[in-house]
Design a protein around this motif. Structure first.
Motif, PDB file in Angstrom:
ATOM      1  N   ASP A 283       0.837  -1.204   0.000  1.00  0.00           N
ATOM      2  CA  ASP A 283       0.000   0.000   0.000  1.00  0.00           C
ATOM      3  C   ASP A 283       0.873   1.256   0.000  1.00  0.00           C
ATOM      4  N   TYR A 284       1.900   1.258   0.833  1.00  0.00           N
ATOM      5  CA  TYR A 284       2.818   2.392   0.901  1.00  0.00           C
ATOM      6  C   TYR A 284       3.447   2.658  -0.478  1.00  0.00           C
ATOM      7  N   CYS A 285       3.967   1.608  -1.093  1.00  0.00           N
ATOM      8  CA  CYS A 285       4.611   1.762  -2.406  1.00  0.00           C
ATOM      9  C   CYS A 285       3.631   2.294  -3.441  1.00  0.00           C
ATOM     10  N   TYR A 286       2.439   1.721  -3.481  1.00  0.00           N
ATOM     11  CA  TYR A 286       1.468   2.131  -4.495  1.00  0.00           C
ATOM     12  C   TYR A 286       1.057   3.589  -4.332  1.00  0.00           C
ATOM     13  N   ILE A 287       0.639   3.981  -3.126  1.00  0.00           N
ATOM     14  CA  ILE A 287       0.126   5.343  -2.980  1.00  0.00           C
ATOM     15  C   ILE A 287       1.222   6.394  -3.193  1.00  0.00           C
ATOM     16  N   HIS A 288       2.442   6.066  -2.813  1.00  0.00           N
ATOM     17  CA  HIS A 288       3.529   7.026  -3.007  1.00  0.00           C
ATOM     18  C   HIS A 288       3.991   7.080  -4.467  1.00  0.00           C
ATOM     19  N   LEU A 289       4.091   5.934  -5.124  1.00  0.00           N
ATOM     20  CA  LEU A 289       4.491   5.935  -6.532  1.00  0.00           C
ATOM     21  C   LEU A 289       3.408   6.582  -7.398  1.00  0.00           C
ATOM     22  N   LYS A 290       2.167   6.346  -7.076  1.00  0.00           N
ATOM     23  CA  LYS A 290       1.055   6.939  -7.833  1.00  0.00           C
ATOM     24  C   LYS A 290       1.111   8.464  -7.730  1.00  0.00           C
ATOM     25  N   MET A 291       1.314   8.971  -6.509  1.00  0.00           N
ATOM     26  CA  MET A 291       1.394  10.420  -6.357  1.00  0.00           C
ATOM     27  C   MET A 291       2.657  10.968  -7.032  1.00  0.00           C
ATOM     28  N   TYR A 292       3.783  10.304  -6.844  1.00  0.00           N
ATOM     29  CA  TYR A 292       5.022  10.741  -7.504  1.00  0.00           C
ATOM     30  C   TYR A 292       4.781  10.883  -9.008  1.00  0.00           C
ATOM     31  N   ASN A 293       4.119   9.904  -9.586  1.00  0.00           N
ATOM     32  CA  ASN A 293       3.850   9.907 -11.018  1.00  0.00           C
ATOM     33  C   ASN A 293       2.984  11.097 -11.432  1.00  0.00           C
ATOM     34  N   GLU A 294       2.104  11.530 -10.551  1.00  0.00           N
ATOM     35  CA  GLU A 294       1.209  12.636 -10.878  1.00  0.00           C
ATOM     36  C   GLU A 294       1.813  14.016 -10.629  1.00  0.00           C
ATOM     37  N   VAL A 295       2.712  14.145  -9.649  1.00  0.00           N
ATOM     38  CA  VAL A 295       3.128  15.493  -9.249  1.00  0.00           C
ATOM     39  C   VAL A 295       4.565  15.869  -9.595  1.00  0.00           C
ATOM     40  N   ASN A 296       5.408  14.919  -9.965  1.00  0.00           N
ATOM     41  CA  ASN A 296       6.816  15.272 -10.190  1.00  0.00           C
ATOM     42  C   ASN A 296       6.966  16.172 -11.410  1.00  0.00           C
ATOM     43  N   ASN A 297       8.069  16.895 -11.460  1.00  0.00           N
ATOM     44  CA  ASN A 297       8.349  17.733 -12.628  1.00  0.00           C
ATOM     45  C   ASN A 297       9.671  17.321 -13.283  1.00  0.00           C
ATOM     46  N   VAL A 298       9.900  16.017 -13.302  1.00  0.00           N
ATOM     47  CA  VAL A 298      11.136  15.442 -13.829  1.00  0.00           C
ATOM     48  C   VAL A 298      10.854  14.842 -15.207  1.00  0.00           C
ATOM     49  N   ASN A 299      11.840  14.908 -16.091  1.00  0.00           N
ATOM     50  CA  ASN A 299      11.720  14.235 -17.382  1.00  0.00           C
ATOM     51  C   ASN A 299      11.973  12.741 -17.167  1.00  0.00           C
ATOM     52  N   LEU A 300      10.923  11.975 -17.083  1.00  0.00           N
ATOM     53  CA  LEU A 300      11.036  10.545 -16.802  1.00  0.00           C
ATOM     54  C   LEU A 300      11.326   9.712 -18.051  1.00  0.00           C
ATOM     55  N   ASN A 301      11.539  10.393 -19.175  1.00  0.00           N
ATOM     56  CA  ASN A 301      11.883   9.688 -20.409  1.00  0.00           C
ATOM     57  C   ASN A 301      13.364   9.807 -20.743  1.00  0.00           C
ATOM     58  N   TYR A 302      14.138  10.413 -19.848  1.00  0.00           N
ATOM     59  CA  TYR A 302      15.566  10.606 -20.082  1.00  0.00           C
ATOM     60  C   TYR A 302      16.369   9.385 -19.638  1.00  0.00           C
ATOM     61  N   ASP A 303      16.274   9.026 -18.378  1.00  0.00           N
ATOM     62  CA  ASP A 303      17.019   7.886 -17.843  1.00  0.00           C
ATOM     63  C   ASP A 303      16.320   6.576 -18.184  1.00  0.00           C
TER      64      ASP A 303
ATOM     65  N   GLN B 274       9.563   6.381 -16.968  1.00  0.00           N
ATOM     66  CA  GLN B 274       8.105   6.481 -17.108  1.00  0.00           C
ATOM     67  C   GLN B 274       7.499   5.138 -17.508  1.00  0.00           C
ATOM     68  N   GLU B 275       8.145   4.445 -18.426  1.00  0.00           N
ATOM     69  CA  GLU B 275       7.650   3.119 -18.810  1.00  0.00           C
ATOM     70  C   GLU B 275       7.676   2.169 -17.609  1.00  0.00           C
ATOM     71  N   ALA B 276       8.731   2.265 -16.814  1.00  0.00           N
ATOM     72  CA  ALA B 276       8.847   1.416 -15.629  1.00  0.00           C
ATOM     73  C   ALA B 276       7.732   1.731 -14.629  1.00  0.00           C
ATOM     74  N   ILE B 277       7.524   3.011 -14.377  1.00  0.00           N
ATOM     75  CA  ILE B 277       6.458   3.416 -13.445  1.00  0.00           C
ATOM     76  C   ILE B 277       5.107   2.927 -13.954  1.00  0.00           C
ATOM     77  N   ASP B 278       4.869   3.098 -15.244  1.00  0.00           N
ATOM     78  CA  ASP B 278       3.598   2.653 -15.825  1.00  0.00           C
ATOM     79  C   ASP B 278       3.404   1.142 -15.657  1.00  0.00           C
TER      80      ASP B 278
END
Length: 156
Positions: A57-77, A89-93
């Motif tokens: 539960d901890y991992c899901y709710i935190h990763l879900k929010m991170y995915n929605e609010v971060n301002n990082v280019n997740l397609n670079y690394d 981004q593909e990994a998070i998805d």
């Protein structure tokens, strides 16, 4: 009880959401013991009782929010996953999809429902059960391994 929007969205019963089950123990005779543990350690032993699901539960709710609010280019690394490079981004998805399509639906599919669907008359289809269990844990291991690989990148 705390409202966890992302778990509500998945129809996880409120009392089954991350540490909400503590409310059932408010009048437990061990409450003073747990208070002392929290004073000493910052947590009490209840947080370890269901650590396997609390952590998820901890991992899901935190990763879900991170995915929605971060301002990082997740397609670079990129990270290696099953022999190919995928973006963060593909990994998070992939991880979020596993939680939403496999982990939470399976978590709340009761044993009785599983057994009922695996019965053919009076016989229990143990091979099908083992196959479903293997598929679930294979996805579990892949998703958690992928989360570990991307964890060093999850800051902003």
């Amino acid at each position: 009880m705390i409202k966890y929007k992302y778990l509500d969205d998945l129809k996880v019963p409120r009392e089954e959401q991350y540490q909400n089950w503590f409310d059932m123990l408010k009048k437990d005779e061990r409450k003073d013991f747990w208070k002392e543990q929290r004073k000493t350690y910052g947590i009490d032993e209840r947080e370890t009782w269901n650590w396997n699901t609390e952590f998820m539960d901890y991992c899901y709710i935190h990763l879900k929010m991170y995915n929605e609010v971060n301002n990082v280019n997740l397609n670079y690394d990129t990270v290696d996953f099953e022999g190919k490079n995928i973006t963060l981004q593909e990994a998070i998805d992939l991880i979020l999809n596993w939680f939403e399509k496999d982990f939470y639906p399976d978590k709340f599919d009761t044993i009785a429902n599983k057994e009922k669907s695996l019965r053919c008359g009076d016989d229990f289809n143990i091979e099908l059960y083992k196959s479903l269990e293997e598929d679930f844990y294979s996805g579990y291991i892949k998703s958690m391994t992928l989360l570990i690989k991307i964890m060093p990148y999850l800051w902003w």
